[in-house]
Motif scaffolding. Sequence first.
Motif, mmCIF file in Angstrom:
data_model
loop_
_atom_site.group_PDB
_atom_site.id
_atom_site.type_symbol
_atom_site.label_atom_id
_atom_site.label_comp_id
_atom_site.label_asym_id
_atom_site.label_seq_id
_atom_site.Cartn_x
_atom_site.Cartn_y
_atom_site.Cartn_z
ATOM 1 N N ARG A 1 -42.447 33.593 -32.643
ATOM 2 C CA ARG A 1 -43.201 32.382 -32.268
ATOM 3 C C ARG A 1 -44.392 32.194 -33.178
ATOM 4 O O ARG A 1 -44.676 31.079 -33.645
ATOM 5 N N MET B 1 -43.386 30.773 -36.503
ATOM 6 C CA MET B 1 -43.100 29.342 -36.420
ATOM 7 C C MET B 1 -44.382 28.521 -36.266
ATOM 8 O O MET B 1 -44.554 27.480 -36.894
ATOM 9 N N GLU B 2 -45.278 29.006 -35.426
ATOM 10 C CA GLU B 2 -46.545 28.302 -35.221
ATOM 11 C C GLU B 2 -47.365 28.270 -36.500
ATOM 12 O O GLU B 2 -48.032 27.275 -36.808
ATOM 13 N N ILE C 1 -42.183 23.870 -31.148
ATOM 14 C CA ILE C 1 -41.358 24.923 -30.547
ATOM 15 C C ILE C 1 -40.775 24.451 -29.223
ATOM 16 O O ILE C 1 -41.483 23.930 -28.364
ATOM 17 N N SER D 1 -38.279 25.743 -25.938
ATOM 18 C CA SER D 1 -37.595 26.823 -25.215
ATOM 19 C C SER D 1 -36.829 26.167 -24.071
ATOM 20 O O SER D 1 -36.624 24.951 -24.072
#
Length: 538
Positions: free
Chosen positions: A515, A518-519, A525, A527
């Motif tokens: 995560r 990606m951030e 993002i 989920s």
Amino acid sequence: MEHILSVISETMQLVKSAYYTYCGVSVNLTLVYLAFFHLFFSLGKNTDKRKQDKFLLWLGVVLVAVIVFPVSAWVIMKYCVESGVYRRMFWMIPVPLLVGYVGARIVAGESTKWRKFFTGALLTGIIVVTGVRLYTPQNFTKASNPYKLMPGVISVCDVIQADAAAQGIEDVGVFATNDLIIQIRQYDASIRMPYGRDMLNGEAGVTRLAKRVYQALNGEQLNAQALAFDAKKGNYQYLVTWSDEALVSPLSDAGYELIGDVGGYFVYRLDTEKVSDFLITQYGNNGGNQTDFYTIETIKGKLVVIDGGSETDEDYVREALSVKGNRVNAWILTNYRQDHVGAFCKIYENPGNIRISKIYAVSMAPLELYAKNAPLDETDAFERFQELGIDKINYLHAGDKRKVAGVQMKVLSAYDDYVDEISDDIHNDGSMMFKVYGEKESMLFCADVGNSMSEWIIEHYGEELASDYLQMGNHGNGGLSEEFYRLVHPKAAFFDAPAWLFDSAEEQYTLQKNREIMEDMGAVIYSFEGAPHSVQLH
């Protein structure tokens, strides 16, 4: 023949649904059937009335037969009216005329005035008892303006019609919040909407588009991308929502432009040029389990399913496919683990109304080697898949390029000898990693491919890995290397993970690290929270 029988079965289900929707809890049609029987058995007894008796009898019988006969019903639904409003065909049956005529005949046949009076009263009582009151608090409320409409409805309709005139739009279609649906139709019947009172009341017989739009508007989060895609597909140019500033940005990203703020509502117009011909959707409403289920839809009505999740997800998958028409043009199975292939096996064994045209899968190692390479994993799902005895499967390999149901795809990795040489976990690393392409954008599906394969994939594809959207490897937990993810550098990343995994800080899970990667790259993002999530692939 199988297709014809499936169409007949589906048509009869729609007719049945329309019948019960029309009847509701009333049994008035039963009175019509009794009237038919009375006319039929009395034809020879009343020669002076024979002509009108025969006319009313056969008029009613022919109308009922045409409405319920599957061939004529299919023709009417396909070329005359939508299946969602097919119940209105039952309005053609002359219920008041038939019941009133036969009732009058019965009363007239009585010998005395008192018998006529009591028979008439009895028949009237039956009609009253078997009917349903229309004027109830649920159907009618006190008017707040001369038009007897909710405040804001008139202003909303005026904004839409003024903009439509300026844009040269003649056939105006609108998606609107539930509180406006019925009143917009009352004020301006020329405005097209996908559903009305039936959908709001949870009744059967509504169209697939109605269900899709209802779900998009009333989900945990507004699915703006899916809403815009369906609007383009159905030619619905306008959207009305509550005045919510938080919705402006996602709707704008999906192709909507805010054109009005009136009466507590925002009015949007859709720019169809900004809406893609491909919609990719992630699903995850499975009660907290880890699973994998995606669909790719095309504007031409084609549907691709990716995996589908576990056996426990079967009903969820069936419901999702039902809303999309139950016709799967291609089903892609990325691996044979339970959380990817379980639901497919259940559906393939008992498809019901679901039709699957083509299946794409990985040519996996023999069961013995499969089990040996990953002794800690179960092989039940793979064994069950093999027991299905599917005659024709399109097995894909690294480097294969296909146009699947109108969607361009390329396989980057799938089980083969090279996977055996690199990995001791072919359950995961033998998964099909593939990329799908729009005209300008792409999405990379990593399935369960793990870190062991990162170096090989980077070496063979390098910068070709760059994608606009990314399904994280192995649900985002474990998965591929940081170098791999930075080469992909997506603007949105999908973690197929429920809340307990997505938010877990336990050291045994690496999802938090992924995560952060990606951030750091600025990716949006997704989920399972708020799923389904959709993106348009331009």
